[in-house]
Design an enzyme around this catalytic site. Structure first.
Site, mmCIF file in Angstrom:
data_model
loop_
_atom_site.group_PDB
_atom_site.id
_atom_site.type_symbol
_atom_site.label_atom_id
_atom_site.label_comp_id
_atom_site.label_asym_id
_atom_site.label_seq_id
_atom_site.Cartn_x
_atom_site.Cartn_y
_atom_site.Cartn_z
ATOM 1 N N TYR A 64 0.852 -1.203 0.000
ATOM 2 C CA TYR A 64 0.000 0.000 0.000
ATOM 3 C C TYR A 64 0.888 1.253 0.000
ATOM 4 C CZ TYR A 64 -4.106 -2.897 0.867
ATOM 5 O OH TYR A 64 -5.112 -3.811 0.744
ATOM 6 N N ARG A 122 -8.889 -13.230 10.158
ATOM 7 C CA ARG A 122 -9.955 -14.122 9.675
ATOM 8 C C ARG A 122 -10.498 -15.079 10.744
ATOM 9 N NH1 ARG A 122 -6.754 -16.318 4.740
ATOM 10 N NH2 ARG A 122 -5.179 -16.125 6.368
ATOM 11 N N LYS A 148 -4.081 -29.258 3.613
ATOM 12 C CA LYS A 148 -5.360 -28.572 3.852
ATOM 13 C C LYS A 148 -5.985 -29.029 5.169
ATOM 14 C CE LYS A 148 -8.304 -28.076 0.463
ATOM 15 N NZ LYS A 148 -9.264 -28.612 -0.542
ATOM 16 N N CYS A 172 -11.444 -21.115 11.027
ATOM 17 C CA CYS A 172 -11.305 -20.470 9.717
ATOM 18 C C CYS A 172 -10.574 -21.472 8.829
ATOM 19 C CB CYS A 172 -10.473 -19.195 9.864
ATOM 20 S SG CYS A 172 -9.786 -18.594 8.303
HETATM 21 C C1 LIG Z 1 -11.423 -8.999 4.437
HETATM 22 C C2 LIG Z 1 -10.060 -8.553 4.863
HETATM 23 C C3 LIG Z 1 -9.773 -7.204 4.923
HETATM 24 C C4 LIG Z 1 -8.529 -6.775 5.364
HETATM 25 N N1 LIG Z 1 -8.306 -5.450 5.503
HETATM 26 C C5 LIG Z 1 -7.183 -5.011 6.114
HETATM 27 C C6 LIG Z 1 -7.035 -3.670 6.464
HETATM 28 O O1 LIG Z 1 -7.927 -2.846 6.262
HETATM 29 N N2 LIG Z 1 -5.872 -3.294 7.048
HETATM 30 C C7 LIG Z 1 -4.865 -4.171 7.306
HETATM 31 O O2 LIG Z 1 -3.840 -3.769 7.845
HETATM 32 N N3 LIG Z 1 -4.999 -5.485 7.013
HETATM 33 C C8 LIG Z 1 -6.138 -5.925 6.441
HETATM 34 N N4 LIG Z 1 -6.312 -7.255 6.196
HETATM 35 C C9 LIG Z 1 -5.232 -8.194 6.529
HETATM 36 C C10 LIG Z 1 -5.458 -8.878 7.879
HETATM 37 O O3 LIG Z 1 -5.326 -7.959 8.936
HETATM 38 C C11 LIG Z 1 -4.469 -10.034 8.060
HETATM 39 O O4 LIG Z 1 -3.186 -9.547 7.888
HETATM 40 C C12 LIG Z 1 -4.684 -11.186 7.112
HETATM 41 O O5 LIG Z 1 -6.036 -11.528 7.050
HETATM 42 C C13 LIG Z 1 -3.894 -12.423 7.556
HETATM 43 O O6 LIG Z 1 -4.119 -12.692 8.911
HETATM 44 P P1 LIG Z 1 -5.145 -13.840 9.409
HETATM 45 O O7 LIG Z 1 -4.577 -15.142 8.959
HETATM 46 O O8 LIG Z 1 -5.194 -13.705 10.895
HETATM 47 O O9 LIG Z 1 -6.431 -13.575 8.749
HETATM 48 C C14 LIG Z 1 -7.530 -7.712 5.704
HETATM 49 C C15 LIG Z 1 -7.822 -9.065 5.603
HETATM 50 C C16 LIG Z 1 -9.069 -9.490 5.206
HETATM 51 C C17 LIG Z 1 -9.353 -10.964 5.181
HETATM 52 S S1 SF4 Z 2 -13.359 -19.334 6.679
HETATM 53 FE FE1 SF4 Z 2 -12.913 -18.505 4.659
HETATM 54 S S2 SF4 Z 2 -14.316 -16.783 4.449
HETATM 55 FE FE2 SF4 Z 2 -14.242 -17.279 6.640
HETATM 56 S S3 SF4 Z 2 -12.676 -15.935 7.440
HETATM 57 FE FE3 SF4 Z 2 -11.707 -17.867 6.955
HETATM 58 S S4 SF4 Z 2 -10.898 -17.544 4.933
HETATM 59 FE FE4 SF4 Z 2 -12.408 -15.945 5.230
#
Ligand SMILES: Cc1cc2nc3c(=O)[nH]c(=O)nc-3n(C[C@H](O)[C@H](O)[C@H](O)COP(=O)(O)O)c2cc1C
Ligand code: SF4
Length: 661
Positions: free
Chosen positions: A173, A331, A442, A354
């Protein structure tokens, strides 16, 4: 609570703010969280309140872009409606504070080269649209954007937020684009040396400190390694790094600490390596932990580990071992808002996992344009309209089919107080989730199947395994409603010669039976199932050729770009030969005969095994027979038995029907 998880429920501080535990809900941009004036909507407030109730000690908002003076905003920014924004944000913060949760507002300066038309430090090609280039910002425009960030931080302070997060030195970004040498070719004070590339970050935090004082914490995200070989080219193994290295990140975090940041949130990747940034199911949990170590060692401010950290034992271990101060779950908080509470009360098996499918969340946000949701949690971002309820007149409900749609329908109907029974013709619940979870890369698929089985058990839904339901049985049981979740079966084209040979199997059968194959495997069909199957057998040491009549791979159904990119790189990494525009003409005992899809000379590919992965077709419906018998029940057809779809389609439509019975 398990003794080893206690560490996750100890308080810690970011700047002057004390957080009650180590669980941080990650920032996620959710358009529905704001109304048409840019203020928080009811949907948004309910969404964060639910997660505050669920036990998250700290929560981030998604990025709120604040600039409206330089670039045309995607929607109204908080600065354009400060009064309206403040009053709704104060309500949000007051409600979440009641549960002891503190919210940090994430404010952003721009999307940079991640979207066509975005302004950027330099005219570098736009992600996925190489025909477009970022529009270089003038120094004056940089200053205007910087001042808007400072003004926005002050607004967030007045709006009751516990702190702000500067979006962000990650994912490519705008600010990241300044900091990354590969995307910043400026020759003025904002380009060149690392100090110059970091200047914008320094000016923002200095301005915020002057305006908001020393006691308003400021955090920032950092992608500690880009995993790119070039722009638009990911590096699966991390070799040939052309973006940010961990060594450079160590220098950056020292600078951030020096500048006065109060905490750093780590992850990896940019859009160019999107499968690191927002990892699909194929990426192992905790994939970044070892890379984050040098970051933690380099600074004394808290370091929050983010990205696929949704495993409680792993989270507890990194905090206990002093590797991380807290864990950021994005997520996983969509899939289960009550995750922290379930860990705290020792109900680990009740956590809805998730599955890293990216269909409902980032896939909706970035690709399909559907509202952000969660495939496995139909209540996400619909918290108020789907409140738990009990039916005034409980109904007798038969659910036919124990795949994911059937299990979701049975659980939801039972939670609503209906009298539910579940019928499954095989000896086990799971349906198509069983082959889908057969790959060792998976694991979350099986966790979800296990979670559903556990819910069915805990809700005491009577289950009839090995029971093939007939119209007679339905009529005899006389339910008020019957949900037909009959699933789908692999397509085996009758007209194709050789499908009955012993060397031929469907991919679904191979996966369900964990077929051990050796030699040369030809996978027919380059959709998601075909590509995953090809990767799997290549990993097991087979020589694999994948063919498809279409000109591209992964082009049927919705496959989120993170999955597409990673599967494509995995196919290459494991040496799968991919032949597109190649049509199967005939299967023989020792190979397949193929021809160009456009017509032309035939050719034989030798094969010891042929796996057909050419799609699924809905199983025959019971509806006509029920109608014929004059069955009085309301009949609903759900899941892949109704039409081809994905996990989200199955879960959401099952919930819709069962919740509204
Ligand atoms: C729908 C969605 C929107 C996101 N928007 C942002 C955001 O606005 N700002 C940001 O820093 N990261 C954003 N992320 C990244 C998440 O904070 C995170 O880094 C990413 O989902 C991986 O982490 P997780 O495995 O815990 O989901 C977004 C992720 C998702 C799935
Ligand atoms: S299950 Fe799928 S849709 Fe729900 S938060 Fe996780 S990755 Fe996203």
């Amino acid at each position: 609570m398990k003794k080893e998880h206690e560490i996750l429920f100890t308080p810690f501080k970011i700047g002057s703010v004390e957080l009650k535990n180590r669980y941080v809900m990650g920032p996620m941009g959710v358009p529905a969280a704001y109304d048409s004036t840019g203020a928080l909507s009811d949907t948004g407030i309910d969404y964060w309140v639910e997660r505050a109730k669920g036990g998250f000690g700290m929560m981030y908002t998604g990025v709120m872009l604040v600039d409206y003076k330089v670039e045309t905003p995607m929607g109204p920014t908080p600065l354009q409606n400060p009064m309206g924004f403040r009053s709704r944000a104060l309500l949000l913060n007051e409600r979440c504070d009641a549960y002891g949760a503190k919210i940090f507002a994430e404010i952003g300066m721009g999307m940079g080269r991640n979207y066509p038309g975005g302004m950027a430090p330099s005219d570098v090609e736009v992600f996925n649209f190489p025909q477009f280039k970022g529009i270089p910002l003038t120094v004056d425009q940089i200053h205007i954007k910087r001042d808007e960030m400072i003004e926005a931080a002050a607004l967030m302070q007045q709006s009751g937020f516990a702190g702000v997060d500067i979006h962000t030195i990650h994912w490519g970004y705008l600010i990241d684009e300044f900091v990354l040498a590969i995307t910043n070719h400026r020759e003025d004070e904002y380009g060149g040396s690392l100090e110059n590339r970091m200047r914008i970050v320094k000016e923002i935090i200095e301005g915020i400190r002057q305006t908001c004082g020393p006691n308003f914490p400021v955090t920032i995200g950092l992608g500690v390694k880009s995993f790119i070989k070039a722009l638009n080219k990911a590096s699966l193994t991390g070799e040939e790094e052309a973006g940010r290295t961990v060594e450079e990140s160590v220098k950056i975090v020292k600078m951030l600490e020096e500048m006065g940041f109060d905490a750093i949130m780590t992850d990896t990747g940019t859009y160019d390596s999107f499968y690191y940034a927002c990892p699909p199911i194929y990426m192992p949990k905790g994939h970044g932990i070892d890379l984050y170590g040098p970051i933690k060692d380099a600074v004394n401010i808290p370091v929050l580990f983010r990205s696929k950290m949704g495993d409680h034992d792993m989270c507890a271990a990194v905090v206990r071992e002093g590797k991380a101060d807290a864990v950021v779950l994005a997520r996983p908080s969509l899939a289960d808002p009550y995750l922290p509470q379930k860990v705290e009360t020792g109900k680990i098996e009740k956590i809805r996992p998730c599955i890293g499918c990216n269909i409902g969340c980032i896939g909706a946000l970035g690709e399909t344009g559907a509202p952000v949701s969660c495939a496995v949690n139909p209540r996400t971002l619909r918290e108020r309209e789907t409140l738990p309820k009990k039916a005034l007149c409980p109904k007798k409900v038969m659910v036919v089919g124990g795949g994911i749609a059937g299990m979701e329908a049975a659980c939801t109907a039972k939670r609503c107080g209906h009298d539910v029974e579940l019928y499954e013709k095989s000896e086990v619940l799971g349906g198509e989730m069983i082959p889908a979870g057969a790959h060792d890369f998976k694991p979350e698929m099986n966790q979800l199947t296990e979670w559903y089985r556990g819910e069915i058990r805990d809700l005491e839904v009577p289950v009839h395994l090995g029971c093939e339901v007939t119209a007679d049985l339905v009529v005899q049981k006389a339910p008020d409603a019957v949900s037909l979740a009959l699933g789908a079966s692999p397509v085996v084209p009758k007209s194709l010669k050789g499908t009955d040979l012993p060397n031929v199997m469907t991919g679904v059968d191979a996966l369900t039976n964990h077929a051990k194959l050796a030699g040369h495997v030809v996978v027919v069909g380059a959709g998601q199932v075909g590509a995953e199957t090809a990767v799997d057998y290549a990993r097991q040491g087979c020589k694999v050729t994948m063919i498809d009549a279409l000109p591209g791979i992964l082009s049927t159904g919705f496959v989120p770009c993170q999955h597409k990119m990673m599967l494509t790189d995995m196919l290459e990494h494991y040496g799968v030969e991919v032949r597109t525009s190649t049509k199967l003409a005939e299967i023989q005992a020792d190979g397949v005969v193929v021809e160009p899809a456009e017509g032309g000379a035939q050719e034989k590919i030798p094969a010891d095994h042929v796996l057909l992965c050419i799609g699924l077709k809905p199983n025959a419906s019971l509806r006509p027979a029920l109608v014929e018998r004059g069955c009085d029940a309301a009949i609903y057809e759900i899941g892949s038995g109704r039409k081809n779809g994905n996990v989200l389609n199955a879960v959401h439509e099952a919930f819709e029907v069962a919740y509204s019975l």
